[in-house]
Enzyme design. Structure first.
Site, PDB file in Angstrom:
ATOM      1  CG  ASN A   7      53.739  52.156  -6.546  1.00 20.73           C
ATOM      2  OD1 ASN A   7      52.903  50.942  -5.888  1.00 20.73           O
ATOM      3  ND2 ASN A   7      52.392  52.945  -5.558  1.00 20.73           N
ATOM      4  NE  ARG A  91      53.747  51.083  -1.776  1.00 14.49           N
ATOM      5  CZ  ARG A  91      52.896  51.301  -1.831  1.00 14.49           C
ATOM      6  NH1 ARG A  91      52.364  51.011  -2.986  1.00 14.49           N
ATOM      7  NH2 ARG A  91      52.436  51.174  -0.077  1.00 14.49           N
ATOM      8  CG  HIS A 180      51.181  53.959   5.185  1.00 17.91           C
ATOM      9  ND1 HIS A 180      50.475  53.906   5.631  1.00 17.91           N
ATOM     10  CD2 HIS A 180      51.062  54.237   3.436  1.00 17.91           C
ATOM     11  CE1 HIS A 180      48.580  53.618   4.876  1.00 17.91           C
ATOM     12  NE2 HIS A 180      49.829  53.155   3.964  1.00 17.91           N
ATOM     13  NE  ARG A 241      44.019  47.693   3.720  1.00 15.55           N
ATOM     14  CZ  ARG A 241      45.186  48.257   3.327  1.00 15.55           C
ATOM     15  NH1 ARG A 241      46.122  49.002   4.132  1.00 15.55           N
ATOM     16  NH2 ARG A 241      45.498  48.594   2.003  1.00 15.55           N
ATOM     17  CD  GLU A 397      54.073  57.214   0.265  1.00 18.29           C
ATOM     18  OE1 GLU A 397      53.679  56.346   0.486  1.00 18.29           O
ATOM     19  OE2 GLU A 397      52.507  57.472  -0.330  1.00 18.29           O
TER      20      GLU A 397
END
Length: 411
Positions: A7, A91, A180, A241, A397
Site C-alpha cells: 500500500n 492497493r 474503502h 476532511r 483490507e
C-alpha cells in the site's frame, strides 16, 4: 504460496507478507518519510527481532529494496530468498470506469492507471510508484492491482450520476465512485456469513470510520450507494476532511482568505473535519478525552468539564453518520445489520453509542455494557429487542488484496 501486499503512499509504503495456505501474516511493516530522511519499521511474526530505525529512503525503489532485504535477512527475515514471494498485490485507490474487479498488471493496466491520475491526483501517482518499484525489483513476479472503487461499481446509475451537465460524465468520467471498497466488501461478507444471510436479500449498512470515513449501503452483498464520491472528500466529516458541504464554500473561503482554488481545497482536505471544528486534534482519542469521555469504555465522566468545541466536533460527526445511515435505510428499503469498522468504528465505544442513540427511532438499540469495549474480533453489541443487528467487525483490507491476488494468479 506467499503474497506480498503493498500500500504505497506519496511518502510512505506499508506492507504485509501473507502465507496464503494459512492466511497468516509472516511479517509486516512500513516505510515512512520516503524522499525525506527515511524510516523503516519491520515486524516479523516468527519470533525474530523487529527492526525500527532511520535508514536512507530517497525513493520508493530503495524502500522496496529495504523491505526485501529485511524479509530475507538472517536477523529479521521470514523467507530465505526473493523466490519465495510468489506474487505482489497492490492497493490501487482509483480504477475509474474501467475496472470492475482486481486486475493482473500489464502495460494496458498501467496506461489506465495513468489516465486515472486526473481523478485521484493525490493517490494514483503514489500507487504507480509502488508498482514500478516492485516491477523493477521483482521483474518475474506477477503483480495485481486491487481497486478501492471496484466494489462500488454495482451502484445504480441514479445513485452515481451527479446533477451537473451530463457531458462531464460522458466525456470526463465524473460520477460517484466511492472508496474503502475492500473494507466494505470484507466486513459485509463476514456479517452475511456470521448471521447466515446468504441469498436472503440482506440489507446491510457498513460504517468504515477512521481518519478517512465512508458508509456503504450493501444489498445482498452488493454496494448500491456510498458516501464518498469522485474523490474521498465527499460524505461524512472526517479527521481533517470536511465531507459534504455547500460547494459555494470554495468561492466564499477563497474570498475570505484570498486563496486560490487549490489552496482552498487544501483547507477543505487537510484543515477541516473534526480538526477544523475543535482546532486542536483530528485524533478521536484526544477529542473524546477533551470532551470528558473515557476512550476505552465511551462513558462520560459526569464530574468532568468538557471542552465545548471537542464535544461539538463529536456531535457533528455522529449526527452526520446517523443521518447518512437513515438515508441508506430508505435506499435499502429497510435494515438488517449495522456494522462499525476501521480505527474509530472498532475502537470508539463512544461514537458507536452516540450514533446508535440517534437511530432509536428506527429500532436500533445497543447494549451499552457489551459496547464498552474495543473490538479485537467480531463483537455483537445488539440489545435485546433491537430490530437491527449491530456488529463491530475488524476490517482486513490487506487480506482482501492478498486473496484477490492469489485468485488471479491461480487462473
Amino acid at each position: 504460496m506467499n503474497v506480498l501486499v503493498i500500500n504505497a503512499g506519496s511518502s510512505s509504503l506499508k506492507y504485509q507478507l501473507f502465507n496464503m495456505q494459512t492466511e497468516t501474516i509472516l511479517a509486516k511493516g512500513n516505510c515512512d518519510r520516503i524522499g525525506i530522511d527515511g524510516h523503516l519499521k519491520h515486524k516479523p511474526s516468527n519470533g525474530k527481532n523487529a527492526f525500527d530505525s532511520d535508514i536512507p529512503l530517497p525513493t520508493h525503489a530503495e524502500a522496496i529494496a529495504a523491505v526485501i532485504e529485511k524479509l530475507t535477512s538472517d536477523d529479521y527475515g521470514v523467507i530465505s530468498s526473493l523466490s519465495e514471494i510468489n506474487a505482489v498485490g497492490h492497493r490501487a485507490v482509483h480504477g475509474g470506469r474501467k475496472f470492475f474487479g482486481s486486475a493482473l498488471i500489464d502495460d494496458e493496466v498501467i496506461d489506465i492507471l495513468e489516465d486515472c491520475i486526473r481523478l485521484a491526483p493525490l493517490h494514483i501517482p503514489a500507487n504507480l510508484m509502488g508498482i514500478r518499484a516492485c516491477q523493477k525489483a521483482m521483474p518475474n513476479v506477477p503483480q495485481v492491482a486491487v481497486f478501492d472503487t471496484a466494489f462500488h461499481h454495482t451502484i445504480p446509475e441514479h445513485a452515481y450520476i451527479y446533477p451537473i451537465p451530463y457531458k462531464y460524465y460522458e466525456n470526463n468520467d465524473i460520477r460517484r465512485y466511492g472508496f474503502h471498497g475492500t473494507s466494505h466488501r470484507f466486513v459485509s461478507a463476514i456479517a452475511i456469513e456470521h448471521l447466515g444471510l446468504e441469498g436472503k436479500n440482506s440489507k446491510i449498512i457498513t460504517c468504515h470510520l477512521g481518519n478517512g470515513s465512508s458508509l456503504a449501503a450493501v444489498l445482498d452483498g452488493k454496494s448500491i450507494d456510498t458516501t464518498m464520491g469522485v474523490t474521498p472528500l465527499e460524505g461524512i466529516p472526517m479527521g481533517t476532511r470536511c465531507g459534504s458541504v455547500d460547494p459555494s464554500l470554495i468561492d466564499v473561503i477563497s474570498s475570505i482568505e484570498g486563496t486560490s482554488i487549490k489552496e482552498t481545497m487544501d483547507i477543505l482536505n487537510k484543515k477541516s473535519g473534526v480538526l477544523g471544528i475543535n482546532g486542536k486534534s483530528s485524533d478521536f482519542r484526544d477529542i473524546e478525552l477533551a470532551a470528558g469521555a473515557d476512550a476505552d469504555t465511551g462513558f462520560v465522566d459526569s464530574s468532568a468539564t468538557p471542552d465545548k468545541l471537542a464535544k461539538l466536533s463529536l456531535d457533528v460527526f455522529c449526527y452526520q453518520v446517523a443521518k447518512f445511515i437513515g438515508s441508506y435505510v430508505v435506499s435499502l428499503g429497510g435494515l438488517d445489520v449495522l456494522i462499525f469498522t476501521a480505527g474509530i468504528g472498532e475502537n470508539s465505544p463512544y461514537v458507536r453509542r452516540e450514533v446508535c442513540s440517534l437511530l432509536e427511532g428506527i429500532g436500533v438499540y445497543i447494549d451499552e455494557q457489551k459496547n464498552a469495549t474495543r473490538a479485537g474480533s467480531l463483537l455483537d453489541v445488539t440489545k435485546d429487542g433491537s430490530k437491527v443487528k449491530v456488529l463491530v467487525i475488524p476490517t482486513n483490507e490487506e487480506l482482501v488484496i492478498a486473496r484477490d491476488t492469489m485468485e488471479l494468479i491461480s487462473k
